[in-house]
Design an enzyme around this catalytic site. Structure first.
Site, short mmCIF file in Angstrom:
data_model
loop_
_atom_site.label_atom_id
_atom_site.label_comp_id
_atom_site.label_asym_id
_atom_site.label_seq_id
_atom_site.Cartn_x
_atom_site.Cartn_y
_atom_site.Cartn_z
N GLU A 192 -8.49 -1.53 -1.63
CA GLU A 192 -8.38 -0.10 -1.98
C GLU A 192 -7.68 0.07 -3.33
O GLU A 192 -8.13 0.83 -4.20
CB GLU A 192 -7.61 0.66 -0.91
CG GLU A 192 -8.25 0.66 0.48
CD GLU A 192 -7.64 -0.39 1.39
OE1 GLU A 192 -7.40 -1.53 0.92
OE2 GLU A 192 -7.42 -0.07 2.56
N HIS A 226 5.00 24.71 16.78
CA HIS A 226 3.78 25.52 16.91
C HIS A 226 2.54 24.64 16.90
O HIS A 226 1.43 25.12 16.72
CB HIS A 226 3.73 26.53 15.75
CG HIS A 226 4.94 27.39 15.67
ND1 HIS A 226 5.05 28.62 16.29
CD2 HIS A 226 6.14 27.16 15.07
CE1 HIS A 226 6.25 29.12 16.06
NE2 HIS A 226 6.94 28.26 15.31
N LYS A 278 -9.71 -6.31 7.75
CA LYS A 278 -10.00 -6.45 6.32
C LYS A 278 -11.13 -7.47 6.10
O LYS A 278 -12.01 -7.27 5.26
CB LYS A 278 -8.75 -6.93 5.58
CG LYS A 278 -7.61 -5.93 5.48
CD LYS A 278 -6.43 -6.57 4.73
CE LYS A 278 -5.23 -5.65 4.65
NZ LYS A 278 -4.07 -6.29 3.97
N GLY A 288 6.16 -5.94 2.75
CA GLY A 288 5.59 -4.79 2.08
C GLY A 288 6.21 -3.48 2.52
O GLY A 288 6.61 -2.65 1.71
N ARG A 289 6.39 -3.32 3.85
CA ARG A 289 6.93 -2.05 4.35
C ARG A 289 8.44 -1.96 4.18
O ARG A 289 9.07 -0.99 4.57
CB ARG A 289 6.51 -1.86 5.81
CG ARG A 289 6.84 -3.02 6.70
CD ARG A 289 6.10 -2.91 8.02
NE ARG A 289 6.34 -4.09 8.86
CZ ARG A 289 5.61 -5.21 8.79
NH1 ARG A 289 4.60 -5.28 7.91
NH2 ARG A 289 5.86 -6.25 9.56
N LYS A 331 1.67 -5.79 -3.37
CA LYS A 331 2.42 -7.06 -3.20
C LYS A 331 1.50 -8.26 -3.45
O LYS A 331 1.82 -9.16 -4.19
CB LYS A 331 3.03 -7.14 -1.81
CG LYS A 331 3.77 -8.44 -1.55
CD LYS A 331 4.43 -8.48 -0.19
CE LYS A 331 5.08 -9.85 0.03
NZ LYS A 331 5.73 -9.97 1.36
N GLU A 379 3.80 -1.29 12.40
CA GLU A 379 3.35 -2.55 11.79
C GLU A 379 4.39 -3.65 12.01
O GLU A 379 4.06 -4.83 12.02
CB GLU A 379 3.09 -2.35 10.29
CG GLU A 379 2.27 -3.46 9.67
CD GLU A 379 1.73 -3.10 8.29
OE1 GLU A 379 2.40 -3.44 7.30
OE2 GLU A 379 0.66 -2.48 8.23
O1 F6P Z 1 -1.30 -2.51 5.99
C1 F6P Z 1 -1.48 -3.84 5.73
C2 F6P Z 1 -0.73 -4.21 4.46
O2 F6P Z 1 -0.80 -5.58 4.24
C3 F6P Z 1 0.73 -3.74 4.50
O3 F6P Z 1 1.57 -4.63 5.16
C4 F6P Z 1 1.01 -3.57 3.04
O4 F6P Z 1 2.15 -2.75 2.81
C5 F6P Z 1 -0.29 -2.92 2.56
O5 F6P Z 1 -1.31 -3.55 3.34
C6 F6P Z 1 -0.56 -3.07 1.08
O6 F6P Z 1 -0.53 -4.43 0.74
P1 F6P Z 1 -0.31 -4.79 -0.81
O7 F6P Z 1 1.05 -4.26 -1.18
O8 F6P Z 1 -0.39 -6.29 -0.87
O9 F6P Z 1 -1.39 -4.12 -1.59
#
Ligand code: F6P
Length: 521
Positions: free
Chosen positions: A188, A358, A486, A241-242, A182, A327
């Site tokens: 990452e 289990h 972060k 995002g979620r 987003k 979140e």
């Molecule tokens: O987990 C933190 C967060 O900001 C989430 O809300 C989001 O879905 C994820 O990192 C990835 O963010 P982006 O879609 O901006 O890479």
């Protein structure tokens, strides 16, 4: 929306009614919602609790806030944004955003149709994390048994072992790399995108960006990264995002399972939207699940909430729900900056059944407290092994029944007396076989797992979470708690990259020790 929840009469009445409501499973209580059957028979229930729940919803401004959710109002007040994921899946999106939504929805469809026609991109590597990963990953896993149109692999973790494992199964010459982010700033995902570009270059692909597309709400950042304008699919900052699965984030789903599957997924979610908007409180599945969850967490003191999908295809529903719930609801400050005053989000965890039986059902049955469980099952399987399915469903029902009724001492004693001749030993062993029971659960029964029923299920949880946020008076749609870590990580990365252990004034000896050690290796 009052902020001093615990002192409000509505809260006190709700808490008293929740404590006094029986959990006996005596009367069947199933809500039909968008094709799903939500069985709340084994949750606490009474007429006073119904009344108190409705009064609390009214006090917290539920109907007004729900209207704002669907109208695209800035209900994410700390970021001054709407949370308009419902618009993304509407057959007729709201006029203010219809052109954008339908335009991008069509761009995704056309891109996939063209790729299908050309037989292009037989392999797909999806890079993204959190809300830019769990939704697509979970849906592809859930529906993939009906036949994947392409080989697709997901990499989220910056641990290169993850992406390298996936790359080993893909042919660079026919791979499309999707970078979903987003913000297009997530360390990452951008680090993994560089690994993917290197992989493409090492395979002799002169223009690796010709094998890459981006899905983002930050198109300029994607352009600056090197992705061509026409290869960027957009969504917008008014999509959390979620909650972004319904946007162009579903591109990997369309490539893997087809455009029609995405349409059915959107249709199922919209059906649940319609239910959530139209059903009266007492017959509103997301609302009733939310009231039960708030009672279990904030009144009865359950610290966690388990989810047990009795369908291996829904394994990733658990981490998807973890992010959605924790979140969204893992906060304790209300709109006016005062504490929520009651425990908010439970720890959400779980595993598919029957594997979970289990793994941790011993704890479920004989821990002093245990946890409420959402069981999710499908009446019909998508295989011909009817006996396996009957065994699966029998176990699901049996676990619910055992959690509810338990095993009293007298019953345990009659068991041990059949095998223990010594009365004292029989009595002692019986103590170890007692199951307290009285443990709440919900059963969500799908007719079968399809894109439509899955879309409805996901929207059910989204609206349950939204309603819990309203009840607690917290902001369901921001996530300030993920930012601090972060920032610190970026500082440590800089120190390790510069091999300069002295840069940051780290308060604790352990962080100083490890940065020093790692910056020298
Ligand atoms: O987990 C933190 C967060 O900001 C989430 O809300 C989001 O879905 C994820 O990192 C990835 O963010 P982006 O879609 O901006 O890479």
């Amino acid at each position: 929306m009052p902020s001093d929840l615990p002192s409000s009469p509505a809260w006190q009445q709700f808490a008293a009614a929740a404590r006094g409501a029986p959990l006996d499973g005596a009367s069947l209580r199933i809500i039909e919602a968008a094709g799903l059957q939500v069985d709340l028979t084994t949750q606490r229930h009474s007429a006073p609790l119904d009344l108190a729940g409705a009064a609390l919803l009214a006090q917290q401004g539920f109907e007004r806030t729900r209207a704002g959710l669907f109208a695209g109002e800035s209900i994410n007040w700390t970021e001054h944004r709407a949370a308009w994921h419902t618009a993304l899946r509407a057959a007729q999106p709201p006029a203010a955003v219809a052109a954008q939504i339908l335009g991008e929805r069509q761009r995704v469809r056309q891109f996939v149709a063209d790729a299908d026609a050309r037989g292009a991109y037989r392999h797909v590597l999806h890079l993204g994390i959190g809300g830019s990963d769990w939704g697509p990953r979970m849906v592809v896993r859930a529906l993939g048994d009906k036949g994947l149109h392409r080989r697709i692999r997901f990499a989220a973790n910056v641990d290169a072992h993850d992406i390298l494992l996936q790359l080993g199964e893909l042919d660079p010459a026919q791979t499309l790399v999707i970078v979903s982010s987003k913000t297009f700033t997530t360390t990452e995902s951008l680090a993994n995108a560089q690994v993917a570009l290197d992989w493409l270059r090492q395979a002799g692909i002169a223009d690796p960006f010709s094998h890459m597309v981006a899905v983002t709400a930050a198109p300029q950042a994607a352009r600056d990264f090197g992705v061509a304008h026409e290869r960027i699919f957009r969504f917008w900052d008014w999509v959390g995002g979620r909650y972004s699965l319904w946007s162009a984030i579903h591109l990997p789903i369309a490539l893997a399972l087809g455009n029609d599957t995405v349409d059915e997924l959107l249709g199922g979610a919209q059906s649940m939207d319609d239910h959530f908007l139209a059903a009266p409180i007492a017959a509103n599945a997301p609302v009733q699940m939310a009231l039960a969850a708030v009672a279990n967490r904030s009144v009865l003191g359950y610290a966690t909430q388990a989810i047990a999908p009795y369908d291996s295809r829904m394994a990733y529903l658990v981490p998807w729900a973890q992010q959605l719930e924790m979140e969204s609801l893992g906060k304790s400050t209300t709109a006016d900056g005062t504490p929520a005053g009651v425990p908010t989000s439970a720890v959400v965890w779980g595993m598919t059944g029957t594997d979970s039986q289990h793994t941790f059902f011993q704890w479920m049955h004989q821990d002093a407290q245990g946890a409420p469980v959402d069981f999710i099952a499908c009446r019909q399987p998508d295989h011909d092994y009817g006996r396996n399915h009957r065994i699966l469903l029998a176990n699901c029902l049996a676990q619910r029944a055992a959690l509810l009724t338990g095993k009293p001492y007298e019953e345990a004693l009659s068991e041990t007396q059949r095998t223990e001749s010594d009365p004292a030993q029989a009595a002692l062993l019986a103590r170890h076989r007692v199951h307290p029971g009285g443990r709440p659960s919900t059963l969500i029964m799908l007719p079968r797992l399809t894109a439509h029923t899955l879309g409805a299920l996901l929207a059910l949880y989204e609206h349950k979470v939204f309603t819990q946020g309203v009840l607690w008076g917290i902001n369901t749609f921001d996530q300030w708690g993920v930012e601090f870590g972060k920032v610190l990580a970026k500082r440590i990365i800089a120190e390790l990259d510069a091999a300069d252990a002295g840069a940051g004034a780290w308060k604790d000896a352990s962080t100083r020790h490890w940065i020093g050690l790692l910056s020298r290796q």
